[in-house]
Scaffold this active site. Structure first.
Site, PDB file in Angstrom:
ATOM      1  N   LYS A   8      -1.997   4.061   9.203  1.00 17.67           N
ATOM      2  CA  LYS A   8      -1.302   5.031  10.064  1.00 17.67           C
ATOM      3  C   LYS A   8      -1.342   6.382   9.382  1.00 17.67           C
ATOM      4  O   LYS A   8      -1.524   6.499   8.168  1.00 17.67           O
ATOM      5  CB  LYS A   8       0.139   4.604  10.341  1.00 17.67           C
ATOM      6  CG  LYS A   8       1.033   4.444   9.113  1.00 17.67           C
ATOM      7  CD  LYS A   8       1.620   5.736   8.558  1.00 17.67           C
ATOM      8  CE  LYS A   8       2.496   5.509   7.346  1.00 17.67           C
ATOM      9  NZ  LYS A   8       2.903   6.775   6.676  1.00 17.67           N
ATOM     10  N   ASP A  93      -4.223   1.855  -1.594  1.00 13.07           N
ATOM     11  CA  ASP A  93      -2.781   1.813  -1.843  1.00 13.07           C
ATOM     12  C   ASP A  93      -2.310   3.164  -2.363  1.00 13.07           C
ATOM     13  O   ASP A  93      -3.105   3.979  -2.828  1.00 13.07           O
ATOM     14  CB  ASP A  93      -2.445   0.725  -2.861  1.00 13.07           C
ATOM     15  CG  ASP A  93      -2.601  -0.678  -2.282  1.00 13.07           C
ATOM     16  OD1 ASP A  93      -2.499  -0.820  -1.056  1.00 13.07           O
ATOM     17  OD2 ASP A  93      -2.820  -1.620  -3.077  1.00 13.07           O
ATOM     18  N   GLY A  99      -0.879   0.826   4.274  1.00  7.33           N
ATOM     19  CA  GLY A  99      -1.760  -0.329   4.260  1.00  7.33           C
ATOM     20  C   GLY A  99      -1.047  -1.637   3.974  1.00  7.33           C
ATOM     21  O   GLY A  99      -1.230  -2.628   4.686  1.00  7.33           O
ATOM     22  N   ASP A 134       8.133   1.085   6.625  1.00  3.59           N
ATOM     23  CA  ASP A 134       7.002   1.292   7.538  1.00  3.59           C
ATOM     24  C   ASP A 134       6.605   0.030   8.298  1.00  3.59           C
ATOM     25  O   ASP A 134       5.886   0.112   9.292  1.00  3.59           O
ATOM     26  CB  ASP A 134       5.772   1.794   6.764  1.00  3.59           C
ATOM     27  CG  ASP A 134       5.900   3.239   6.317  1.00  3.59           C
ATOM     28  OD1 ASP A 134       6.826   3.930   6.798  1.00  3.59           O
ATOM     29  OD2 ASP A 134       5.082   3.676   5.493  1.00  3.59           O
TER      30      ASP A 134
END
Length: 273
Positions: A8, A93, A99, A134
């Site tokens: 995202k 990462d 992720g 998230d």
């Protein structure tokens, strides 16, 4: 079952206030983008659930990986048989791309489908919220205005269709706690929802990421990526989340050779949206 957990980006990120519990109230719009990991879930060969990770290195043992935490969290809600999970990491990462959160959310979604559990998206999002701020976004995986600590969602009417996105993740990573520590919360004059309703050509100078003023001086390489994006003609560019990745939105195609040369040493992704 094979799934493709996607990354995202954040369109704007306003840090509104520090909460008594130590977290921060924020406002941001999250948009799914097609930079994907690969996640496979199959019935276990043995009697225990296993996780095998390949691709980009992940600095944590399997039991502490968000994928395994997602399995355990769901198993506390419903009875689950053991599975073997194979995760190929492609999304970097420490990038502000979500992720790991996507991997966890897609694990919940995959298990729900594989075993016909019948759990609603809202129930899965509740479980995901216990894994990270998230994670619930990726249960819905559509443009969302995120408020509170990032776990309260309202569908956002915004489309980047037809644009080309370029995402660059430099070798450095920005610890989220450090990024928050050096920010100054404030209420913006114009909320993000009001800005993204304008044409994208009007976003620059209006749509901001409140982490940039503190991250850029501490990590000049991140700031340089944004400057290079602007030099390539991006109509809008920003750091995603707390960094360290930076994305650019272009109304023209970008040649892969140009990106490789311009951002040598960084992980680079580009795609038509």
């Amino acid at each position: 079952m094979i799934l493709f957990p996607n990354a995202k980006i954040n369109l704007g990120l306003d840090i509104l206030r520090r909460r008594p519990d130590g977290y921060h109230d924020i406002e941001t719009v999250m948009i799914p983008v097609p930079w994907c990991d690969v996640l496979e879930i199959v019935p276990a060969k043995g009697s225990e659930t296993t996780l095998t990770v390949s691709g980009r290195r992940v600095d944590c043992p399997p039991e502490k990986n968000l994928v395994m935490k997602a399995y355990r969290a769901l198993a506390e809600t419903v009875e689950l048989p053991p599975v073997d999970i194979f995760l190929r990491k492609i999304i970097p990462d420490g990038a502000g791309l979500g992720g790991g959160s996507a991997d966890a959310a897609f694990t919940l979604r995959g298990l729900n489908e594989l075993f016909a559990l019948g759990l609603s998206d809202s129930r899965l999002a509740e479980i995901a919220a216990g894994l990270g701020a998230d994670c619930p976004f990726f249960i819905y995986n559509r443009p969302m205005l995120c408020t509170g600590i990032g776990t309260e969602f309202t569908p956002a009417e915004v489309s980047l269709s037809g644009l080309t996105i370029v995402i660059v993740k430099p070798p450095t990573s920005v610890p989220t706690a450090e990024a928050y520590r050096h920010t100054t919360p404030s209420i913006p004059q114009t909320p993000i929802a009001g800005i993204i309703s304008r044409p994208i050509s009007e976003w620059r100078g209006r749509l901001k990421n409140d982490f940039e003023p503190s991250v850029f001086p501490a990590y000049p390489s991140v700031s340089e990526i944004k400057e290079k994006m602007e030099g390539l003609g991006a109509v809008y560019t920003s750091m995603s989340g707390s960094g360290s990745s930076v994305y650019g939105l272009f109304d023209n195609d970008i040649l892969a050779d140009c990106l490789t040369e311009t951002f040598a040493g960084s992980a680079v992704f580009s795609s038509k949206l």
